[in-house]
Design a protein around this motif. Structure first.
Motif, PDB file in Angstrom:
ATOM      1  N   ASP A 171       0.857  -1.183   0.000  1.00  0.00           N
ATOM      2  CA  ASP A 171       0.000   0.000   0.000  1.00  0.00           C
ATOM      3  C   ASP A 171       0.892   1.231   0.000  1.00  0.00           C
ATOM      4  O   ASP A 171       1.694   1.428   0.925  1.00  0.00           O
ATOM      5  N   LEU A 172       0.784   2.065  -1.043  1.00  0.00           N
ATOM      6  CA  LEU A 172       1.619   3.258  -1.196  1.00  0.00           C
ATOM      7  C   LEU A 172       0.725   4.496  -1.283  1.00  0.00           C
ATOM      8  O   LEU A 172      -0.367   4.449  -1.857  1.00  0.00           O
ATOM      9  N   ALA A 173       1.201   5.609  -0.729  1.00  0.00           N
ATOM     10  CA  ALA A 173       0.441   6.854  -0.796  1.00  0.00           C
ATOM     11  C   ALA A 173       1.384   8.035  -0.860  1.00  0.00           C
ATOM     12  O   ALA A 173       2.469   8.014  -0.258  1.00  0.00           O
ATOM     13  N   ARG A 174       0.997   9.060  -1.596  1.00  0.00           N
ATOM     14  CA  ARG A 174       1.747  10.317  -1.630  1.00  0.00           C
ATOM     15  C   ARG A 174       0.771  11.474  -1.575  1.00  0.00           C
ATOM     16  O   ARG A 174      -0.178  11.550  -2.362  1.00  0.00           O
ATOM     17  N   ASN A 175       1.008  12.393  -0.642  1.00  0.00           N
ATOM     18  CA  ASN A 175       0.230  13.615  -0.538  1.00  0.00           C
ATOM     19  C   ASN A 175       0.923  14.680  -1.371  1.00  0.00           C
ATOM     20  O   ASN A 175       1.973  15.202  -0.989  1.00  0.00           O
ATOM     21  N   PHE A 176       0.336  15.023  -2.527  1.00  0.00           N
ATOM     22  CA  PHE A 176       0.969  15.979  -3.431  1.00  0.00           C
ATOM     23  C   PHE A 176       0.846  17.412  -2.949  1.00  0.00           C
ATOM     24  O   PHE A 176       1.438  18.309  -3.549  1.00  0.00           O
TER      25      PHE A 176
END
Length: 286
Positions: A171-176
């Protein structure tokens, strides 16, 4: 669909609390709230609409790096066939979210794709979802550890489930919208890699769950994750479960995390640089 549970009225994360509450607190009717209260419509073409309060609609296709399993959403959810492949569906939703029983207008919007192909006896899952948060005031509105100016997060999830009772998820996430220094943008990134061995199908079965977790300080509002210390942390969590009966199991959990950044200092020294914890639980379902 209707579900009722006892709630901690001060937080919506970790809502499923013990019936005993505190020793000086007498359990009252207001301690119980609806946690699932929605109507659902589905047509023959595969379009599904859900209105009302629900747990996370993607509960089976996520870890807890972005959303605690005890967070509930009030709004509308939709999903349907997208035509890219037989096992691919689009999804989207608009919800109000809150950390107690008072609505302040905090919102989240979701839009993405999900696929569940199967090859032989091996099940694969993948999902891409974009979350756009509309928090009125993340610094002063009760969302603990919220330091990013905004949250526009892309979440990518994948899983492999084998017939040998082995499951692996990433599970990967990035807050741009995160305004964090560093070449790897680590302040706005989050990662969870999980290996699950065994499924406890019978009494006397064991299950081992090993997780590697890395969550930047600006990746997500802290009150939405399973443990608030998971922000600005990296490390491992090990869970060993043993099934006594169909409704009772014993669980041992060990957690070892370290800070990514020394965000809090006292007299020039970092505070809370590491977090080590173990728990022993007996879980019984009624």
């Amino acid at each position: 669909v209707i579900g009722i549970s006892s709630l901690d009225n001060s937080h919506l994360s970790g809502t499923l609390v013990a019936l005993g509450k505190d020793s000086d607190h007498v359990l009252k009717i207001r301690d119980f709230q609806f946690v699932n209260l929605y109507a659902e419509y589905q047509n023959p073409e595969g379009l599904k609409l859900r209105f009302g309060r629900t747990q996370h609609p993607l509960l089976k296709y996520k870890s807890e790096i972005l959303w605690d399993n005890d967070i509930y959403f009030d709004g509308i959810w939709a999903e349907g066939k997208c035509g890219l492949a037989r096992d691919t569906r689009w999804h989207g939703g608009a919800f109000q979210i809150h950390h107690d029983l008072r609505f302040r207008g905090d919102k989240v919007f979701a839009l993405g794709l999900l696929g569940t192909p199967k090859y032989g006896k091996t099940q694969y899952e993948w999902r891409i979802t974009h979350y756009s948060y509309g928090l009125r005031d993340p610094m002063n509105n009760g969302w603990s550890r919220s330091t990013a100016p905004g949250y526009k997060t892309l979440n990518i999830y994948g899983a492999i489930d084998t017939p040998r009772q082995i499951r692996f998820t990433l599970d990967l996430a990035r807050n741009f919208s995160a305004d964090a220094p560093g070449a790897m943008h680590h302040g706005g990134d989050a990662l969870n890699a999980t290996l699950l061995l065994g499924k406890m199908k019978k009494n006397g079965n064991f299950q081992l769950i090993e997780q590697y977790i890395k969550v930047g300080e600006h990746a997500v509002p802290g009150s939405l994750v399973s443990y608030e210390k998971r922000l600005n942390m990296k490390g491992f969590q090990t869970d060993l479960k043993y099934r006594l009966t169909k409704i009772t199991n014993i669980q041992f959990t060990f957690i070892k995390w370290n800070r990514l950044e020394d965000s809090v200092r006292v007299s020039g020294k970092p505070t809370d640089p590491s977090y080590n914890r173990w728990e022993l639980m007996v879980n019984h379902s009624f």
